[in-house]
Design a protein around this motif. Structure first.
Motif, PDB file in Angstrom:
ATOM      1  N   GLU A   1      67.135  27.671  24.505  1.00 29.57           N
ATOM      2  CA  GLU A   1      66.324  27.721  23.291  1.00 29.57           C
ATOM      3  C   GLU A   1      64.943  27.106  23.504  1.00 29.57           C
ATOM      4  O   GLU A   1      64.042  27.319  22.707  1.00 29.57           O
ATOM      5  N   ALA A   2      64.794  26.344  24.550  1.00 25.83           N
ATOM      6  CA  ALA A   2      63.519  25.726  24.916  1.00 25.83           C
ATOM      7  C   ALA A   2      63.376  25.861  26.424  1.00 25.83           C
ATOM      8  O   ALA A   2      64.297  26.293  27.112  1.00 25.83           O
TER       9      ALA A   2
ATOM     10  N   THR B   1      61.209  21.034  28.523  1.00 22.58           N
ATOM     11  CA  THR B   1      61.372  20.492  27.180  1.00 22.58           C
ATOM     12  C   THR B   1      62.775  19.937  27.003  1.00 22.58           C
ATOM     13  O   THR B   1      62.963  18.877  26.404  1.00 22.58           O
TER      14      THR B   1
ATOM     15  N   THR C   1      54.240  23.795  19.471  1.00 24.40           N
ATOM     16  CA  THR C   1      55.574  24.235  19.056  1.00 24.40           C
ATOM     17  C   THR C   1      56.658  23.484  19.822  1.00 24.40           C
ATOM     18  O   THR C   1      57.644  23.031  19.235  1.00 24.40           O
ATOM     19  N   GLU C   2      56.476  23.351  21.128  1.00 23.56           N
ATOM     20  CA  GLU C   2      57.466  22.632  21.938  1.00 23.56           C
ATOM     21  C   GLU C   2      57.539  21.167  21.545  1.00 23.56           C
ATOM     22  O   GLU C   2      58.633  20.591  21.460  1.00 23.56           O
TER      23      GLU C   2
ATOM     24  N   ARG D   1      59.417  20.861  18.227  1.00 25.20           N
ATOM     25  CA  ARG D   1      60.871  20.975  18.418  1.00 25.20           C
ATOM     26  C   ARG D   1      61.441  19.710  19.041  1.00 25.20           C
ATOM     27  O   ARG D   1      62.484  19.221  18.622  1.00 25.20           O
TER      28      ARG D   1
ATOM     29  N   SER E   1      61.309  16.878  16.498  1.00 28.00           N
ATOM     30  CA  SER E   1      61.823  17.255  15.181  1.00 28.00           C
ATOM     31  C   SER E   1      60.776  17.039  14.096  1.00 28.00           C
ATOM     32  O   SER E   1      61.012  16.397  13.073  1.00 28.00           O
TER      33      SER E   1
ATOM     34  N   SER F   1      57.113  18.969  12.089  1.00 27.48           N
ATOM     35  CA  SER F   1      56.440  20.239  11.854  1.00 27.48           C
ATOM     36  C   SER F   1      55.252  20.346  12.806  1.00 27.48           C
ATOM     37  O   SER F   1      54.748  19.333  13.298  1.00 27.48           O
ATOM     38  N   GLU F   2      54.794  21.567  13.053  1.00 28.32           N
ATOM     39  CA  GLU F   2      53.636  21.750  13.927  1.00 28.32           C
ATOM     40  C   GLU F   2      52.396  21.093  13.333  1.00 28.32           C
ATOM     41  O   GLU F   2      51.566  20.553  14.063  1.00 28.32           O
TER      42      GLU F   2
END
Length: 180
Positions: free
Chosen positions: A65-66, A70, A146-147, A150, A153, A155-156
């Motif tokens: 997923e990453a 990451t 984005t990475e 994630r 945890s 928001s961008e």
């Protein structure tokens, strides 16, 4: 190293060889991130080693997923957080960073470059953890917004805001110290 590379384990590739490759490719990144979070060489050594033990145990559970990088940095961060929460850590008062005594510079330009780099790192290490961590992940580990979002945890938008504030604080401190 992509997810397909890790999937190839099930195709008969030796688990030890994959771990060795991961350590070779990402070992420095894991150690530097652990050091950046803990500010202690010995603890960074222990955490980096523990990261790869966990990776070895969970190599087949990587979902893709990453990116692999990451994934490894997330494991590193979680282990550091576990360390901070441990009862032992709460009883011990950590000491400040110890400076290494390097040999004399070989040239004036090299010495000035090293001095500037040390000053920048010193200022970055003095940032609040939230700002320091985002700046490190973006500038040193070259993760995307984005990475980072994630991994932490968040928001961008929060990542972008913290990155902007971190850069502004570093610039402000460099300007303040340059004026003195």
């Amino acid at each position: 190293m992509a997810f397909e590379y890790l999937k190839s384990i099930s195709g008969g590739m030796d688990k030890n060889a994959v771990l060795e490759e991961l350590m070779h490719v990402y070992g420095d990144d894991v150690w530097h991130y652990a050091f950046f979070l803990t500010r202690r060489k010995e603890l960074a050594d222990d955490i980096a080693q523990e990261v790869f033990v966990k990776v070895y145990e969970r190599l087949y559970s990587f979902r893709g997923e990453a990116t692999v990088k990451t994934w490894l940095l997330a494991i590193t961060r979680n282990l550091v957080k576990d360390h901070w929460r441990s009862a032992w850590m709460r009883r011990v008062i950590p000491f400040g960073l110890r400076r290494r005594a390097d040999g004399g510079p070989s040239a004036e330009a090299e010495a000035m470059g090293r001095f500037v780099a040390e000053e920048v790192w010193r200022i970055v290490l003095e940032l609040p953890r939230k700002l320091r961590e985002v700046l490190l992940l973006h500038a040193h580990h070259q993760l995307t917004h984005t990475e980072i979002a994630r991994l932490l945890s968040l928001s961008e938008g929060t990542v972008k805001s913290r990155l902007h504030r971190a850069r502004a604080k570093v610039t402000q401190r460099l300007n303040e110290e340059g004026a003195q």
